[in-house]
Design a protein around this motif. Sequence first.
Motif, mmCIF file in Angstrom:
data_model
loop_
_atom_site.group_PDB
_atom_site.id
_atom_site.type_symbol
_atom_site.label_atom_id
_atom_site.label_comp_id
_atom_site.label_asym_id
_atom_site.label_seq_id
_atom_site.Cartn_x
_atom_site.Cartn_y
_atom_site.Cartn_z
ATOM 1 N N ALA A 79 55.441 109.139 99.820
ATOM 2 C CA ALA A 79 54.296 108.979 98.734
ATOM 3 C C ALA A 79 54.364 107.455 98.599
ATOM 4 N N GLY A 80 54.863 106.439 99.641
ATOM 5 C CA GLY A 80 54.144 105.673 99.827
ATOM 6 C C GLY A 80 53.549 104.832 100.647
ATOM 7 N N ALA A 81 53.335 105.834 102.393
ATOM 8 C CA ALA A 81 52.812 105.519 102.534
ATOM 9 C C ALA A 81 51.309 107.512 102.802
ATOM 10 N N ARG A 82 51.289 108.179 101.800
ATOM 11 C CA ARG A 82 50.311 108.604 101.003
ATOM 12 C C ARG A 82 49.563 107.339 100.162
ATOM 13 N N ALA A 83 50.292 106.770 99.542
ATOM 14 C CA ALA A 83 48.913 105.420 99.002
ATOM 15 C C ALA A 83 48.358 104.584 99.665
ATOM 16 N N ARG A 84 48.821 104.061 100.893
ATOM 17 C CA ARG A 84 48.629 103.222 101.230
ATOM 18 C C ARG A 84 46.828 103.506 101.681
ATOM 19 N N ALA A 85 47.676 105.472 102.692
ATOM 20 C CA ALA A 85 46.398 106.291 103.512
ATOM 21 C C ALA A 85 45.137 106.240 102.735
ATOM 22 N N LYS A 86 45.608 106.187 101.248
ATOM 23 C CA LYS A 86 44.297 106.423 100.025
ATOM 24 C C LYS A 86 43.921 105.564 99.471
ATOM 25 N N GLY A 87 44.342 104.346 99.307
ATOM 26 C CA GLY A 87 44.595 102.964 98.832
ATOM 27 C C GLY A 87 43.212 102.297 100.150
ATOM 28 N N ILE A 88 43.647 102.643 101.584
ATOM 29 C CA ILE A 88 43.006 101.191 101.789
ATOM 30 C C ILE A 88 41.810 102.335 102.440
ATOM 31 N N GLY A 89 41.024 101.434 103.377
ATOM 32 C CA GLY A 89 39.374 102.335 104.124
ATOM 33 C C GLY A 89 39.395 101.549 105.093
ATOM 34 N N VAL A 90 38.858 101.924 106.130
ATOM 35 C CA VAL A 90 38.447 100.863 107.425
ATOM 36 C C VAL A 90 37.230 101.831 107.744
ATOM 37 N N ILE A 91 36.177 100.384 107.791
ATOM 38 C CA ILE A 91 35.272 100.464 108.708
ATOM 39 C C ILE A 91 35.535 100.260 109.950
ATOM 40 N N PHE A 92 35.039 100.706 111.514
ATOM 41 C CA PHE A 92 34.884 100.148 112.278
ATOM 42 C C PHE A 92 34.331 99.584 112.611
ATOM 43 N N GLN A 93 33.499 99.303 114.260
ATOM 44 C CA GLN A 93 32.762 98.800 114.528
ATOM 45 C C GLN A 93 31.861 99.708 115.562
ATOM 46 N N SER A 94 32.306 100.469 115.485
ATOM 47 C CA SER A 94 31.696 101.994 116.170
ATOM 48 C C SER A 94 31.740 103.229 114.657
ATOM 49 N N PRO A 95 31.039 103.440 114.378
ATOM 50 C CA PRO A 95 30.980 104.276 113.628
ATOM 51 C C PRO A 95 31.372 105.621 113.893
ATOM 52 N N SER A 96 31.796 106.580 115.117
ATOM 53 C CA SER A 96 32.708 107.135 115.644
ATOM 54 C C SER A 96 32.118 108.510 114.295
ATOM 55 N N LEU A 97 31.471 108.608 114.554
ATOM 56 C CA LEU A 97 31.313 110.633 114.125
ATOM 57 C C LEU A 97 31.323 111.000 115.583
ATOM 58 N N ILE A 98 31.992 112.365 114.517
ATOM 59 C CA ILE A 98 32.427 113.545 115.096
ATOM 60 C C ILE A 98 30.580 114.138 115.366
ATOM 61 N N GLY A 99 30.332 114.899 117.024
ATOM 62 C CA GLY A 99 28.399 114.869 117.042
ATOM 63 C C GLY A 99 28.399 116.389 116.723
ATOM 64 N N THR A 100 29.317 117.419 116.816
ATOM 65 C CA THR A 100 29.251 119.166 116.423
ATOM 66 C C THR A 100 28.900 118.907 114.698
#
Length: 235
Positions: A83-104
């Motif tokens: 539950a702690g790990a899920r809370a962290r995953a939901k509560g933190i968002g990371v924006i990287f230098q490369s957008p890394s969008l899926i082309g399809t």
Amino acid sequence: MTGPRLVSCRDAGRTYGRGPAAVVAVHGTNCQVHAYDRIAVMGPSGSGKSTLLHLMAGLEQPTSGEVVWPWCADAAEAAGPEAGARARAKGIGVIFQSPSLIGTLDVAENTGLPLVLSGESAERAHDLALAALERVGVADLAAKLPDDISGGQAQRVAAARVLAARPRLVLADEPTGRLDRTTGRRVMDVLLAAVDEIGAALVVATHDPAVGERLRTRWTMRDGRLLLRPDGGTP
């Protein structure tokens, strides 16, 4: 305005490798991020900025000291480590230098994918994705594929992908690093407005003084060391 503590680094360090070949990316670091903070982590490439953000996000584990997330600790105490790990995953968002969008996948599908993977229905994820795209000013691109949009637009989509989950803390790693100055300024405009709207804290790693000047607090990293005064500022 200072809110509750979101993350604390307690003498947290990160070393890669062992012995003579070991590389210290981040020396023992003590710092805190609170709700509503706007922090720029300044320094040249290789100074440890990205590694520090990865430690704050839980993407990497410290090899010394610890990183703690108070709200995750509360969830873990109440319902267990998962539950702690899920809370962290939901509560933190990371924006990287490369957008890394899926082309399809189109822009809306790219934005909503993390929500689907976290258990949201496809319909709910689509609605949240459209709202996030509207928030960063690219809702008109929802049906386009990544190859059909510009670099600046792609970085806005990457921001929307994070903001759709309404995290407590947004960590942005050189979000303007691959953009020209004008486009980078526009991306920062929409990012700052969006985190204000959802009430998230924001930490941006950047080597660009023009980006750093837009955030209330500026930290400096040099050779893996975070330089802080007692008041949280930098020398």
